[in-house]
Design a protein around this motif. Structure first.
Motif, PDB file in Angstrom:
ATOM      1  N   ILE A 171      14.226 -33.472  16.262  1.00  0.00           N
ATOM      2  CA  ILE A 171      14.044 -34.225  17.502  1.00  0.00           C
ATOM      3  C   ILE A 171      13.916 -35.716  17.202  1.00  0.00           C
ATOM      4  CG2 ILE A 171      12.509 -34.643  19.467  1.00  0.00           C
ATOM      5  CD1 ILE A 171      11.948 -31.630  19.488  1.00  0.00           C
ATOM      6  N   LEU A 172      13.127 -36.077  16.187  1.00  0.00           N
ATOM      7  CA  LEU A 172      12.990 -37.490  15.838  1.00  0.00           C
ATOM      8  C   LEU A 172      14.326 -38.084  15.419  1.00  0.00           C
ATOM      9  CD1 LEU A 172       9.609 -37.544  13.900  1.00  0.00           C
ATOM     10  CD2 LEU A 172      10.078 -38.359  16.208  1.00  0.00           C
ATOM     11  N   GLU A 173      15.104 -37.322  14.677  1.00  0.00           N
ATOM     12  CA  GLU A 173      16.424 -37.799  14.263  1.00  0.00           C
ATOM     13  C   GLU A 173      17.333 -37.989  15.479  1.00  0.00           C
ATOM     14  OE1 GLU A 173      20.115 -36.400  11.430  1.00  0.00           O
ATOM     15  OE2 GLU A 173      18.106 -35.648  11.003  1.00  0.00           O
ATOM     16  N   ALA A 174      17.277 -37.061  16.429  1.00  0.00           N
ATOM     17  CA  ALA A 174      18.092 -37.182  17.641  1.00  0.00           C
ATOM     18  C   ALA A 174      17.676 -38.403  18.454  1.00  0.00           C
ATOM     19  CB  ALA A 174      17.977 -35.914  18.483  1.00  0.00           C
ATOM     20  N   ILE A 175      16.385 -38.677  18.518  1.00  0.00           N
ATOM     21  CA  ILE A 175      15.908 -39.866  19.226  1.00  0.00           C
ATOM     22  C   ILE A 175      16.384 -41.123  18.493  1.00  0.00           C
ATOM     23  CG2 ILE A 175      13.865 -41.225  19.835  1.00  0.00           C
ATOM     24  CD1 ILE A 175      12.435 -38.543  20.342  1.00  0.00           C
ATOM     25  N   ALA A 176      16.231 -41.131  17.178  1.00  0.00           N
ATOM     26  CA  ALA A 176      16.600 -42.303  16.385  1.00  0.00           C
ATOM     27  C   ALA A 176      18.092 -42.604  16.456  1.00  0.00           C
ATOM     28  CB  ALA A 176      16.191 -42.094  14.926  1.00  0.00           C
TER      29      ALA A 176
END
Length: 100
Positions: free
Chosen positions: A4-9
């Motif tokens: 999820i953090l990677e998708a946000i980033a």
């Protein structure tokens, strides 16, 4: 890094609702909305059409701002609930000398 953090980033987080794709309720509502809109626009003169278009744009903007606010508040509530769960985790552990 988490998915999820990677998708946000990377700006790949999809938060769009998926009800649209193939949902007969949505299709009926959209068709009704379009049909009524076309009939209404045909009855209005150019000035009235512009006024209705401006009204619709303002209403859409207000709805978007309201929805964004509800999302942010809901997200904050979810984070606070998670913090409460994490901070109260010791309540679930039996320590020596304590019984259930």
């Amino acid at each position: 890094m988490g998915k999820i953090l990677e998708a946000i980033a990377t700006d790949h987080l999809c938060v769009e609702p998926t009800i649209y794709e193939g949902d007969p309720r949505f299709n009926r509502a959209r068709n009704r909305y379009c049909t009524i809109g076309e009939k209404l626009m045909a009855k209005l003169n150019e000035e009235e059409q512009k006024m209705l278009d401006d009204y619709s744009t303002a209403q859409t903007e207000e709805s978007l701002l309201y929805g964004n606010d509800r999302f942010v508040k809901g997200f904050r509530l979810g984070v606070l609930m998670m913090m409460e769960v994490i901070t109260d985790k010791d309540d679930l552990i039996l320590h020596e000398g304590n019984s259930v």
